[in-house]
Design an enzyme around this catalytic site. Structure first.
Site, PDB file in Angstrom:
ATOM      1  N   ASP A 107      -7.781  -1.357  -3.809  1.00 57.32           N
ATOM      2  CA  ASP A 107      -7.228  -2.484  -3.056  1.00 57.32           C
ATOM      3  C   ASP A 107      -8.022  -3.774  -3.248  1.00 57.32           C
ATOM      4  O   ASP A 107      -9.094  -3.782  -3.872  1.00 57.32           O
ATOM      5  CB  ASP A 107      -7.154  -2.122  -1.556  1.00 57.32           C
ATOM      6  CG  ASP A 107      -8.427  -1.461  -1.036  1.00 57.32           C
ATOM      7  OD1 ASP A 107      -9.470  -1.536  -1.729  1.00 57.32           O
ATOM      8  OD2 ASP A 107      -8.397  -0.885   0.058  1.00 57.32           O
ATOM      9  N   ASN A 120      -9.755   4.323  11.794  1.00 52.98           N
ATOM     10  CA  ASN A 120      -8.417   4.619  12.323  1.00 52.98           C
ATOM     11  C   ASN A 120      -7.615   5.521  11.374  1.00 52.98           C
ATOM     12  O   ASN A 120      -6.408   5.650  11.505  1.00 52.98           O
ATOM     13  CB  ASN A 120      -7.648   3.314  12.613  1.00 52.98           C
ATOM     14  CG  ASN A 120      -7.424   2.476  11.349  1.00 52.98           C
ATOM     15  OD1 ASN A 120      -7.794   2.877  10.254  1.00 52.98           O
ATOM     16  ND2 ASN A 120      -6.809   1.311  11.511  1.00 52.98           N
ATOM     17  N   HIS A 171      -7.271   5.055   8.099  1.00 53.74           N
ATOM     18  CA  HIS A 171      -6.636   4.413   6.944  1.00 53.74           C
ATOM     19  C   HIS A 171      -7.295   4.838   5.633  1.00 53.74           C
ATOM     20  O   HIS A 171      -8.480   5.173   5.594  1.00 53.74           O
ATOM     21  CB  HIS A 171      -6.542   2.886   7.098  1.00 53.74           C
ATOM     22  CG  HIS A 171      -7.808   2.104   6.910  1.00 53.74           C
ATOM     23  ND1 HIS A 171      -8.381   1.351   7.904  1.00 53.74           N
ATOM     24  CD2 HIS A 171      -8.603   1.916   5.822  1.00 53.74           C
ATOM     25  CE1 HIS A 171      -9.450   0.752   7.429  1.00 53.74           C
ATOM     26  NE2 HIS A 171      -9.609   1.078   6.180  1.00 53.74           N
TER      27      HIS A 171
END
Ligand code: GLP
Length: 250
Positions: free
Chosen positions: A78, A144, A146
């Site tokens: 990313d 969380n 991800h």
């Protein structure tokens, strides 16, 4: 009818639980080096964040001892939208600083944070396919749950695309930015289906802060509210973690 990821069988990851983050680093670097040594034209998927930093240092150490990465191509997960590759907080700069500038890698790809996101995403998927697909994907996990920048709610069949970052993720990465520079609220990331297309996944998790993320990833039924739980649909996930993070697996 097209087969969906959720139609597939569920699997347990192969878990290696170690006493310390140092041991996790060592075991992860060993696996990556073994993969490179035994695979013609190895294609690595790479991650950023704090967790893989010591692994990259270990790979740089291996290069100094004579290991060659000349056959290796890599694809990062990313990049922040709006950051040029020379912005110090970009993942492109991170990769150059921590790894790429210190080894003889054939080519290291990071999706561009600038330009038309749709075109960049399509092109990135094509480049991965042209390289033969990712053989070994290194992954961290967000608090969380991800993976990459696939935030909770990301569809399991998602491919590389532009995404919005949650405030929690922005806060978690705030320290990487100079004071006063806001963390971008958008990114471009490989999708969950892109990650699951890798032939093998090496997931690293260290520290108590990752306990709940591992619980939602492997302790309950897969659900898009925890993106990492999609990994249960992959037959070759190796999880290397320390005892503190592994408490979430009990
Ligand atoms: C970031 C990255 C992820 C990374 C995760 C955890 O937002 N996009 O690829 O795995 O957060 O980072 P860390 O290893 O610093 O906990």
């Amino acid at each position: 009818m097209t087969r969906r990821i959720t139609d597939g069988a569920r699997h347990r990851p192969q878990i290696t639980m170690l006493d310390s983050a140092e041991q996790v680093t060592h075991a992860a670097a060993r696996r990556i080096l073994d993969y490179i040594a035994t695979t013609p034209d190895p294609v690595l998927g790479l991650a950023t964040g704090r967790t893989p930093l010591a692994v990259y240092a270990a790979l740089v150490g291996a290069r100094r001892r004579g290991v060659s990465f000349a056959a290796v191509t890599s694809f990062n997960l990313d990049e922040y939208r709006g950051l040029a590759a020379d912005h110090p907080a970009s993942f492109a700069a991170y990769m150059r600083r921590e790894l790429v500038d210190h080894i003889d890698i054939r080519q290291g790809h990071v999706p561009s944070g600038l330009g038309n996101a749709e075109a960049i995403a399509t092109d990135y998927e094509c480049q991965i396919a042209a390289a033969g697909g990712i053989g070994l994907q290194l992954l961290g996990i967000g608090v969380n749950g991800h993976i990459g920048f696939n935030e909770p709610g990301s569809p399991f069949d998602s491919r590389t695309r532009k995404v919005r970052l949650t405030e929690a993720t922005q806060r978690a990465n705030d320290a990487d930015f100079p004071p006063g520079t806001p963390v971008p609220d958008e990114a471009i990331t490989m999708g969950i289906a892109t990650i699951l297309s890798a032939r093998q996944i090496l997931l690293l998790a260290t520290g108590r802060a990752k306990r709940d993320a591992l619980r939602c990833a492997f302790g309950v039924s897969p659900d898009p509210s925890c993106p990492a739980s999609a990994l249960q649909y992959h037959p070759h996930v190796v999880l290397i973690c320390d005892r503190a993070a592994a408490e979430g697996l009990a």
